[in-house]
Design a protein around this motif. Structure first.
Motif, PDB file in Angstrom:
ATOM      1  N   SER A 388      52.458  37.555  51.278  1.00 38.21           N
ATOM      2  CA  SER A 388      51.553  37.592  52.432  1.00 38.21           C
ATOM      3  C   SER A 388      50.259  38.331  52.140  1.00 38.21           C
ATOM      4  O   SER A 388      49.603  38.812  53.053  1.00 38.21           O
ATOM      5  CB  SER A 388      52.266  38.237  53.629  1.00 38.21           C
ATOM      6  N   VAL A 389      49.898  38.437  50.869  1.00 43.58           N
ATOM      7  CA  VAL A 389      48.637  39.076  50.491  1.00 43.58           C
ATOM      8  C   VAL A 389      47.746  38.022  49.843  1.00 43.58           C
ATOM      9  O   VAL A 389      48.167  37.346  48.900  1.00 43.58           O
ATOM     10  CB  VAL A 389      48.870  40.253  49.530  1.00 43.58           C
ATOM     11  N   SER A 390      46.523  37.885  50.350  1.00 49.38           N
ATOM     12  CA  SER A 390      45.595  36.868  49.850  1.00 49.38           C
ATOM     13  C   SER A 390      44.548  37.502  48.947  1.00 49.38           C
ATOM     14  O   SER A 390      44.165  38.663  49.129  1.00 49.38           O
ATOM     15  CB  SER A 390      44.906  36.154  51.017  1.00 49.38           C
ATOM     16  N   VAL A 417      43.334  41.554  49.030  1.00 52.72           N
ATOM     17  CA  VAL A 417      42.835  42.208  47.819  1.00 52.72           C
ATOM     18  C   VAL A 417      41.533  41.524  47.442  1.00 52.72           C
ATOM     19  O   VAL A 417      41.492  40.297  47.333  1.00 52.72           O
ATOM     20  CB  VAL A 417      43.844  42.119  46.658  1.00 52.72           C
ATOM     21  N   ASP A 418      40.491  42.311  47.254  1.00 52.04           N
ATOM     22  CA  ASP A 418      39.178  41.779  46.895  1.00 52.04           C
ATOM     23  C   ASP A 418      38.736  42.436  45.594  1.00 52.04           C
ATOM     24  O   ASP A 418      38.720  43.661  45.483  1.00 52.04           O
ATOM     25  CB  ASP A 418      38.166  42.082  48.003  1.00 52.04           C
ATOM     26  N   SER A 419      38.425  41.626  44.609  1.00 51.45           N
ATOM     27  CA  SER A 419      37.967  42.163  43.332  1.00 51.45           C
ATOM     28  C   SER A 419      36.855  41.281  42.777  1.00 51.45           C
ATOM     29  O   SER A 419      36.992  40.059  42.713  1.00 51.45           O
ATOM     30  CB  SER A 419      39.121  42.232  42.321  1.00 51.45           C
ATOM     31  N   GLU A 420      35.760  41.918  42.393  1.00 51.20           N
ATOM     32  CA  GLU A 420      34.635  41.192  41.812  1.00 51.20           C
ATOM     33  C   GLU A 420      34.771  41.043  40.304  1.00 51.20           C
ATOM     34  O   GLU A 420      34.018  40.296  39.688  1.00 51.20           O
ATOM     35  CB  GLU A 420      33.324  41.908  42.146  1.00 51.20           C
ATOM     36  N   ASP A 421      35.734  41.758  39.703  1.00 53.00           N
ATOM     37  CA  ASP A 421      35.884  41.734  38.246  1.00 53.00           C
ATOM     38  C   ASP A 421      36.740  40.585  37.746  1.00 53.00           C
ATOM     39  O   ASP A 421      36.765  40.302  36.544  1.00 53.00           O
ATOM     40  CB  ASP A 421      36.508  43.049  37.756  1.00 53.00           C
ATOM     41  N   LEU A 422      37.457  39.915  38.650  1.00 57.12           N
ATOM     42  CA  LEU A 422      38.372  38.869  38.201  1.00 57.12           C
ATOM     43  C   LEU A 422      37.600  37.617  37.794  1.00 57.12           C
ATOM     44  O   LEU A 422      36.818  37.089  38.593  1.00 57.12           O
ATOM     45  CB  LEU A 422      39.357  38.518  39.311  1.00 57.12           C
ATOM     46  N   PRO A 423      37.790  37.135  36.569  1.00 52.60           N
ATOM     47  CA  PRO A 423      37.173  35.859  36.184  1.00 52.60           C
ATOM     48  C   PRO A 423      37.892  34.709  36.879  1.00 52.60           C
ATOM     49  O   PRO A 423      39.107  34.563  36.754  1.00 52.60           O
ATOM     50  CB  PRO A 423      37.374  35.811  34.662  1.00 52.60           C
ATOM     51  N   LEU A 424      37.144  33.916  37.632  1.00 54.48           N
ATOM     52  CA  LEU A 424      37.730  32.839  38.413  1.00 54.48           C
ATOM     53  C   LEU A 424      37.619  31.516  37.682  1.00 54.48           C
ATOM     54  O   LEU A 424      36.736  31.318  36.847  1.00 54.48           O
ATOM     55  CB  LEU A 424      37.042  32.741  39.773  1.00 54.48           C
TER      56      LEU A 424
END
Length: 741
Positions: A388-390, A417-424
């Motif tokens: 249940s975590v997006s 969870v919000d992260s700008e470091d994750l390569p998408l």
């Protein structure tokens, strides 16, 4: 004049029928006629493709050809808010300025991939286009805050995103009041796939060094999101009016394409109003008309784009009213905001039991907000909960209910969870670097465990009475599955013990604090309840030796102990184990020496007799007993089975096999029996084994079944009924005989 008016009225009369044909697939058949009359129809500054037609048809149908006479429609008239006018010389000049350009060969191939293969869900196009609109607004806001405020068109116009759906014409339009594009930018960014205008903007601003971080709030990276419109549309129009005067010399422009091989750029007709920024109009395919429905669009927007930085208005109504509070400093967020946010993302009505607002810059940029609900649904038989975590990136949802962010045993957690470091990935539907995701998962799991450890220390009542009572099962599941965090999780486990009060639970650390320094092992006993645990024959020796025993009441607890094996360097041992050394052998010797010869004869068997009895017992129950020996661990019980499999685990395995539809293959193996040579039952059974062999065998079988009951290994107690009746009959007959005498 009368004839002309009649033709005009008939044309207006049949507009709904024309629109119905457009929606059913006739759009291509009459596309040429529509282009001829497009500039003659206006409604509040928009063309026929952007408005809904409210006129109702009356009378009988007539051939459509009679009402599409362009020579008549080019005459000037006005009726029921629908105005047409003749082609002006300006319109002809603008049409002459139309520029048709071809996509490059590789661009056409990429466009086909984007349209048909890149995205797994077609609804994602809305997320991509809203992100583009947000980027356009963010760029303008950045430039306004630097040096170009005075050059901006209509600076008083608010920064916002507007979405309009048109079910009649089968279109959806997305407008923003952002930076817009000039002709060259359209060629550079819309005519070339995978060239990100947002990325180029960030690079340009960084080179200028204006002291502000232009990357904050910018979402786009790959330059493919715009082309997701072709997944649902067979024609796309992009209208733009640049925000700055220096880019607006040519006036508003329109870029249009069917996504096949070419695109057109021309000046926007005066009949179509375009404010500062851009408007993207998608003419939906016949099988994608669901995206002209307001409710469907609202659902998708709330799923993916509910937390973008700018207002989103759908047909005039504001959608994104909940703030992305996970990006704020925790001290600036009120309890009311937390509660409102929890109820929104969890679709819940209760208040959260606990919240964890976590921000970190190293080793990863992380902004996380977790909630622990006041209850979970699995205990009500509603099936296993999904994660249940997006996962979000820059407030835009990348993956809903991601299974990779947290370990499975933390599935009861709600949050983001919000992260700008994750390569998408290019489709921005999931993170690309699995190693980085694993690092993120470890950091979040460690944070949760640390938070619960702090709660257990500072607020033990809340931890034990509220959290542990509701979620202990998940912690135990984590101990059995997540070996990396097994040790810190084991410190969060609480159990009743033989020295605690009924209902009082104690941690393993508290248990060790009460142990004597010479105790090298941690003992536990599995029983259905505290009452049965206290009555268990396995507990007798520990009580005599003054050793504390942990009580576990379920199969999962038994499995936890078996998986832990050790805690803080001390082995975890079942009380049912046979070779436990409790250091009470000397006590037994002293007790034996204090007994007289007559007492010994009456109360216990000597070593030779005990060995003889054990041999007889093993032979008599050869199909059930593997070994039989004496023990000094028992006081009031005649015998026990040792080193056996857990009864709780055995029942769990039987249940699993039954649910899977297979036969019950969990046949009870032969058991190791330990007898108490001091017990009167054993001494009496030894005395009658030769005089009454049949009765002795029945009694031996009952003693063995009693051992199985104490160990929780007897599958069906009904197997004893016949034997118990025989034993009762013997007792009754003996009592009657004595009474007669």
């Amino acid at each position: 004049k009368i004839i002309l008016i009649k033709h005009i009225l008939d044309t207006i009369h049949f507009l709904p029928q024309i629109n119905m044909l457009l929606r059913s697939g006739a759009r291509k058949v009459i596309s040429q006629q529509r282009r001829l009359v497009a500039s003659t129809r206006t409604l509040s500054g928009t063309n026929v493709d952007d408005r809904s037609h409210n006129s109702k048809s009356v009378g009988k149908s007539r051939p459509l050809q009679a009402h599409l006479d362009t020579s008549l429609l080019q005459k000037s008239f006005r009726f029921s808010n629908v105005s047409t006018r003749s082609f002006s010389s300006d319109a002809v000049d603008k049409e002459a300025k139309k520029e048709s350009l071809e996509f490059k060969a590789e661009t056409r191939q990429l466009l086909d991939i984007v349209t048909h293969s890149l995205y797994t869900e077609k609804e994602v196009f809305l997320r991509e286009l809203i992100s583009n609109a947000s980027d356009a607004l963010e760029k303008l806001r950045h430039l306004q805050s630097t040096t170009q405020v005075s050059d901006c068109q209509d600076p008083e116009v608010p920064l916002e995103i507007r979405i309009e759906t048109d079910e009649v014409n089968g279109t959806i339009s997305i407008s923003d009041t952002g930076i817009g594009m000039n002709r060259q930018e359209m060629i550079d960014h819309l005519g070339t796939i995978a060239k990100s205008g947002s990325k180029a903007f960030i690079t340009e601003m960084a080179q200028k060094g204006d002291g502000l971080d232009a990357s904050r709030g910018i979402i786009g990276k790959f330059g493919v999101g715009f082309y997701s419109a072709f997944m649902v549309g067979d024609k796309v129009e992009f209208r733009s009016k640049p925000a700055f005067n220096k880019d607006n010399a040519a006036g508003p422009l329109i870029w249009s394409s069917d996504g096949i091989g070419s695109y057109d750029i021309s000046s926007l007709s005066d009949d179509i109003r375009q404010n500062r920024g851009a408007t993207l109009v998608i003419h939906l395919k016949d099988d994608q008309l669901e995206y002209a429905d307001e409710k469907r669009v609202e659902t998708v927007l709330k799923k993916y784009s509910n937390f973008v930085n700018f207002p989103i208005l759908l047909n005039g109504n504001r959608l994104n009213t909940i703030n992305a509070i996970w990006a704020d400093e925790p001290k600036t967020v009120s309890d009311e905001d937390y509660s409102e946010f929890y109820k929104y993302i969890a679709n819940a009505f209760d208040e959260p039991l606990e919240k964890i607002h976590y921000r970190a810059d190293a080793p990863l940029d992380i902004k996380a907000l977790f909630f622990i609900p006041s209850f979970h649904s699995e205990k009500y038989g509603m099936g296993r909960m999904e994660p249940s975590v997006s996962l979000y990136s820059r407030k835009v949802m990348i993956e809903a209910k991601s299974p990779n962010i947290l370990p499975e045993w933390m599935r009861f957690i709600k949050g983001v969870v919000d992260s700008e470091d994750l390569p998408l990935s290019v489709s921005r539907e999931k993170a690309q670097d699995s190693a980085l995701i694993a690092k993120l998962r470890k950091a979040l799991t460690r944070k949760f465990i640390n938070h619960m450890t702090t709660m257990a220390r500072k607020d033990p009542e809340k931890y034990k009475d509220e959290f542990y009572k509701e979620y202990s099962f998940f912690l135990k599941e984590g101990v059995c599955q997540d070996y990396e965090f097994q040790e810190p999780l084991s410190k969060l486990l609480y159990y009743e013990t033989s020295k605690t009060m009924n209902g009082e639970i104690s941690s393993l650390e508290d248990y060790l604090s009460r142990c004597t320094p010479d105790q090298k092992e941690i003992y536990y006993l599995c029983a259905p309840s505290r009452e049965l645990a206290i009555q268990s024959p396995y507990l007798e020796a520990f009580e005599k030796a003054g050793k504390e025993v942990i009580f576990v009441y379920s199969a999962i607890d038994d499995f936890v102990m078996a998986n832990l094996e050790k805690f803080q360097g001390r082995k975890i041992v079942s009380a049912e184990k046979g070779d436990i050394d409790l250091g009470n052998k000397d006590d037994e010797v002293d007790e034996d020496e204090n007994e007289t010869g007559d007492d010994k004869t009456k109360k216990r068997l000597n070593k030779e007799e005990a060995d003889e009895f054990c041999a007889w017992f093993q032979v008599t129950l050869n199909d059930k007993v593997s070994t039989c020996k004496t023990t000094n661990r028992l006081a009031s019980s005649p015998a026990v089975v040792t080193d056996n499999e857990s009864g709780a685990m055995r029942r769990m395995m039987q249940m699993v096999e039954t649910q899977e539809g297979g036969p019950d293959s969990t046949q009870l193996p032969k058991q190791q029996v330990e007898i108490n040579p001091k017990h009167p039952m054993i001494a009496g059974l030894y005395a009658i084994r030769e005089k009454e062999p049949a009765l002795a065998k029945i009694l031996a079988e009952q003693v063995f079944d009693n051992c199985l009951i104490a160990a929780g290994l007897l599958d069906d107690g009904r197997s004893m009924l016949g034997r118990l009746n025989d034993i009762l009959l013997c007792v009754v007959n003996d009592a009657s005989s004595n009474a007669t005498k």
